[in-house]
Design a protein around this motif. Structure first.
Motif, PDB file in Angstrom:
ATOM      1  N   PHE A 189      10.657  -2.699   1.029  1.00  0.00           N
ATOM      2  CA  PHE A 189      10.672  -1.458   0.262  1.00  0.00           C
ATOM      3  C   PHE A 189      11.920  -1.355  -0.598  1.00  0.00           C
ATOM      4  O   PHE A 189      11.861  -0.900  -1.743  1.00  0.00           O
ATOM      5  N   CYS A 215       2.234   8.013  -6.724  1.00  0.00           N
ATOM      6  CA  CYS A 215       3.399   7.197  -6.411  1.00  0.00           C
ATOM      7  C   CYS A 215       3.109   5.779  -6.879  1.00  0.00           C
ATOM      8  O   CYS A 215       1.979   5.293  -6.754  1.00  0.00           O
ATOM      9  N   PRO A 236       5.495   3.477   1.323  1.00  0.00           N
ATOM     10  CA  PRO A 236       4.927   2.147   1.091  1.00  0.00           C
ATOM     11  C   PRO A 236       4.890   1.323   2.371  1.00  0.00           C
ATOM     12  O   PRO A 236       5.762   1.471   3.229  1.00  0.00           O
ATOM     13  N   GLY A 288      -0.489   4.566  -5.349  1.00  0.00           N
ATOM     14  CA  GLY A 288      -1.112   5.327  -4.284  1.00  0.00           C
ATOM     15  C   GLY A 288      -2.404   5.952  -4.767  1.00  0.00           C
ATOM     16  O   GLY A 288      -2.787   5.815  -5.935  1.00  0.00           O
ATOM     17  N   TYR A 336       1.777  -1.417  -8.064  1.00  0.00           N
ATOM     18  CA  TYR A 336       1.099  -0.811  -6.924  1.00  0.00           C
ATOM     19  C   TYR A 336       1.045   0.705  -7.100  1.00  0.00           C
ATOM     20  O   TYR A 336       2.010   1.313  -7.562  1.00  0.00           O
ATOM     21  N   MET A 362      10.705   2.597  -7.483  1.00  0.00           N
ATOM     22  CA  MET A 362       9.668   3.570  -7.160  1.00  0.00           C
ATOM     23  C   MET A 362       9.575   4.616  -8.253  1.00  0.00           C
ATOM     24  O   MET A 362      10.583   5.079  -8.785  1.00  0.00           O
ATOM     25  N   GLU A 413       0.620   8.704  -0.304  1.00  0.00           N
ATOM     26  CA  GLU A 413       1.307   9.931  -0.685  1.00  0.00           C
ATOM     27  C   GLU A 413       0.877  11.080   0.232  1.00  0.00           C
ATOM     28  O   GLU A 413      -0.228  11.083   0.771  1.00  0.00           O
ATOM     29  N   THR A 445      10.625   5.430   2.682  1.00  0.00           N
ATOM     30  CA  THR A 445       9.986   6.601   2.099  1.00  0.00           C
ATOM     31  C   THR A 445      10.719   7.030   0.835  1.00  0.00           C
ATOM     32  O   THR A 445      11.955   6.974   0.776  1.00  0.00           O
ATOM     33  N   ALA A 477       4.935   1.611  -7.524  1.00  0.00           N
ATOM     34  CA  ALA A 477       6.014   0.696  -7.172  1.00  0.00           C
ATOM     35  C   ALA A 477       5.954  -0.553  -8.036  1.00  0.00           C
ATOM     36  O   ALA A 477       4.870  -1.011  -8.418  1.00  0.00           O
ATOM     37  N   CYS A 499       6.105   9.554  -0.256  1.00  0.00           N
ATOM     38  CA  CYS A 499       5.350   8.311  -0.484  1.00  0.00           C
ATOM     39  C   CYS A 499       5.918   7.260   0.450  1.00  0.00           C
ATOM     40  O   CYS A 499       7.124   6.999   0.434  1.00  0.00           O
ATOM     41  N   GLN A 523       0.854  -1.188   0.000  1.00  0.00           N
ATOM     42  CA  GLN A 523       0.000   0.000   0.000  1.00  0.00           C
ATOM     43  C   GLN A 523       0.889   1.236   0.000  1.00  0.00           C
ATOM     44  O   GLN A 523       1.852   1.316   0.769  1.00  0.00           O
ATOM     45  N   LEU A 524       0.541   2.180  -0.834  1.00  0.00           N
ATOM     46  CA  LEU A 524       1.325   3.405  -0.969  1.00  0.00           C
ATOM     47  C   LEU A 524       0.493   4.588  -0.510  1.00  0.00           C
ATOM     48  O   LEU A 524      -0.653   4.736  -0.931  1.00  0.00           O
TER      49      LEU A 524
END
Length: 124
Positions: A29, A96, A24, A115, A113, A34, A6, A78, A98, A22, A3-4
């Protein structure tokens, strides 16, 4: 599942600066590439910048080179987007994204993924 979240969007005058963050979820991570994308009203989502997972190498869209800077802090889970010299044409919802891997890719379909997006508005 990643889950992201922002934060950092807002309203700024042309020439001003904003910093987006952002964060995650999850403990892997550092394994994710990203990216930041943006979508203006009536336009398609476009790649802005990305940072690799392994080397920290970056790739910028021509439209933001020299003005935007992406960085990541793996200890804090982050990624940041520092935006300077903002222009009205930078106005958009910024997302954001990923993807598992090492290489920065520029297609939105390459990212797994996303945000929820944060609004950036630059007034003239």
């Amino acid at each position: 599942q990643v889950q992201l979240v922002e934060s950092g969007g807002g309203l700024v005058q042309a020439g001003g600066s904003l910093r987006l963050s952002c964060a995650p979820s999850g403990r892997t991570f550092s394994r994710y590439v990203m990216g930041w994308f943006r979508q203006a009203p009536g336009k398609e989502r476009e790649f802005v910048v990305g940072i690799s997972s392994s080397t920290g190498s970056t790739y910028y869209a021509d439209s933001v080179k020299g003005r935007f800077t992406i960085s990541r802090d793996n200890a804090k889970n982050t990624v940041y987007l520092q935006m300077n010299s903002l222009k009205p044409e930078d106005t958009a919802v910024y997302y954001c994204a990923a993807r598992m891997g090492r290489t920065v890719l520029v297609g939105s379909y390459d990212y797994d993924y996303w945000g929820q997006g944060t609004q950036v508005t630059v007034s003239s």
